[in-house]
Motif scaffolding. Structure first.
Motif, PDB file in Angstrom:
ATOM      1  N   VAL A 170      63.066  31.890  28.415  1.00  0.00           N
ATOM      2  CA  VAL A 170      61.658  32.276  28.502  1.00  0.00           C
ATOM      3  C   VAL A 170      61.174  32.023  29.928  1.00  0.00           C
ATOM      4  N   LEU A 171      60.635  33.053  30.563  1.00  0.00           N
ATOM      5  CA  LEU A 171      60.063  32.945  31.904  1.00  0.00           C
ATOM      6  C   LEU A 171      58.582  33.278  31.817  1.00  0.00           C
ATOM      7  N   LYS A 172      57.737  32.323  32.209  1.00  0.00           N
ATOM      8  CA  LYS A 172      56.293  32.524  32.138  1.00  0.00           C
ATOM      9  C   LYS A 172      55.672  32.088  33.459  1.00  0.00           C
TER      10      LYS A 172
ATOM     11  N   ILE B 207      60.120  37.736  29.360  1.00  0.00           N
ATOM     12  CA  ILE B 207      59.492  37.661  30.680  1.00  0.00           C
ATOM     13  C   ILE B 207      57.998  37.924  30.555  1.00  0.00           C
ATOM     14  N   GLU B 208      57.200  36.965  31.061  1.00  0.00           N
ATOM     15  CA  GLU B 208      55.751  37.114  31.054  1.00  0.00           C
ATOM     16  C   GLU B 208      55.219  36.791  32.448  1.00  0.00           C
ATOM     17  N   ASN B 209      54.698  37.823  33.108  1.00  0.00           N
ATOM     18  CA  ASN B 209      54.126  37.640  34.442  1.00  0.00           C
ATOM     19  C   ASN B 209      55.097  36.909  35.363  1.00  0.00           C
ATOM     20  N   SER B 210      56.339  37.356  35.389  1.00  0.00           N
ATOM     21  CA  SER B 210      57.378  36.669  36.154  1.00  0.00           C
ATOM     22  C   SER B 210      58.226  37.665  36.938  1.00  0.00           C
ATOM     23  N   GLU B 211      58.931  37.141  37.946  1.00  0.00           N
ATOM     24  CA  GLU B 211      59.764  37.962  38.833  1.00  0.00           C
ATOM     25  C   GLU B 211      61.150  37.338  38.929  1.00  0.00           C
ATOM     26  N   ILE B 212      62.186  38.199  38.855  1.00  0.00           N
ATOM     27  CA  ILE B 212      63.566  37.754  39.053  1.00  0.00           C
ATOM     28  C   ILE B 212      64.104  38.426  40.308  1.00  0.00           C
TER      29      ILE B 212
END
Length: 331
Positions: free
Chosen positions: A265-267, A249-254
């Protein structure tokens, strides 16, 4: 599960509908596990009726589903689409003793004790529009006395969902043999209901088993909706881990509930609620909710709602409610 699921294309062009993942697990695996939970006893065998062209990889996945329940896996082939009765008879070598028969494109939630004193139990769900379904008619003893397909006048609001328990499935087998020998067909197909009618005519007792939730996976829209509902159930039960520890997770929201698979990968992304992301998927510069994404997909610069995306698909664009199959590229 021999059909290819034409209403769910393009997602079923490469994968049979029962193996489409819902909240991270194939539909058929969730169905088998949920039935096992209701039965609450050891399952000796799981038999799958499929098309021979599904291939060895699919058969291996189905075999694993059975082995996970410490059950013998059996694979049978239905070579022609001749109806539910014909499909069941393709597995005639396994038709003995107590058994559950289920159509593999339906999911359910239920909390009831199966009445094993009955000769058979038919899972039903109370519905608001019974004229759109096959329904059961009950007598005062709560026995099923009739099956009515899409009744024009009110008969009952208990719809048959396509899951049945037989105390001795050999009885159904013998009646379906009669149906086929007598060439009793409806719409060019041999139906399970005609075998059931013959059993009831001999005085066999059929009782209803009511489910709390019935979730269809017939087309893209209802499959995405089923994914949402299943995520809600799993999140509330807290019996499954929905988000893998390997997610990057990079600069991301779940926003839960979501299923996030291995090595995702979440960017610069905002994911959820009600999103399932398969293993090895990359999501970048994207907002996504109410969507179902299979494995190894790549999604960039998108704002998605009510989307369904296949394996190895690549998507880069501005459309919102999309449905793209495996290996598709939109850039």
């Amino acid at each position: 599960m021999a059909g290819r699921g034409s209403r769910l294309r393009p997602h079923t062009l490469t994968v049979p509908k029962p193996l489409i993942p819902i909240a991270g697990k194939p539909i058929v695996q969730r169905l088998v596990e949920d039935i096992a939970g209701v039965l609450d006893e050891k399952i000796d065998e799981v038999a799958f009726i499929i098309s021979e062209d599904f291939g060895q990889e699919i058969e291996n996945k189905l075999t694993e589903v059975a082995k996970n329940l410490n059950a013998k896996p059996s694979i049978y082939y239905q070579d022609k689409p001749l109806g539910t009765g014909h499909a069941i008879m393709c597995a005639k070598e396994s038709l003995s003793g107590p058994a559950v028969v289920a159509y593999a494109d339906t999911l359910f939630k239920a909390d009831f004790t199966l009445d094993k004193d009955a000769d058979a139990v038919m899972w039903v769900k109370q519905v608001d529009n019974p004229s759109a379904f096959g329904v059961v008619q009950l007598n005062d003893d709560n026995h099923i006395v009739d099956l009515v397909e899409k009744p024009e006048e009110f008969v009952s609001d208990l719809a048959v969902i396509g899951i049945y328990y037989f105390k001795d499935v050999a009885l159904l087998k013998s009646k379906l043999e009669e149906v086929i020998e007598e060439n009793i067909m409806r719409g060019g197909e041999y139906q399970i209901n005609d075998g059931i009618d013959k059993m009831r005519a001999e005085g066999r007792v059929f009782k209803p088993g009511k489910v709390d939730e019935w979730m269809d996976c017939g087309n893209k829209t209802v499959t995405v909706e089923t994914n949402q509902r299943m995520l809600n159930f799993i999140h509330a039960d807290q019996k499954e881990n929905l988000i893998s520890d390997s997610v990057k997770i990079e600069n991301s929201e779940i926003i839960e509930p979501c299923f996030i698979g291995e090595n995702v990968v979440l960017k610069n992304a905002k994911i959820g609620p009600h999103v399932s992301l398969g293993n090895n998927t990359v999501v970048e510069n994207t907002e996504m909710k109410n969507s179902l994404v299979q494995e190894n997909a790549e999604i960039k610069n998108a704002k998605l709602d009510n989307a369904m995306i296949g394996n190895f698909a690549k998507y880069n664009g501005e459309f919102t409610a999309i449905s793209i199959g495996d290996y598709s590229v939109l850039e």
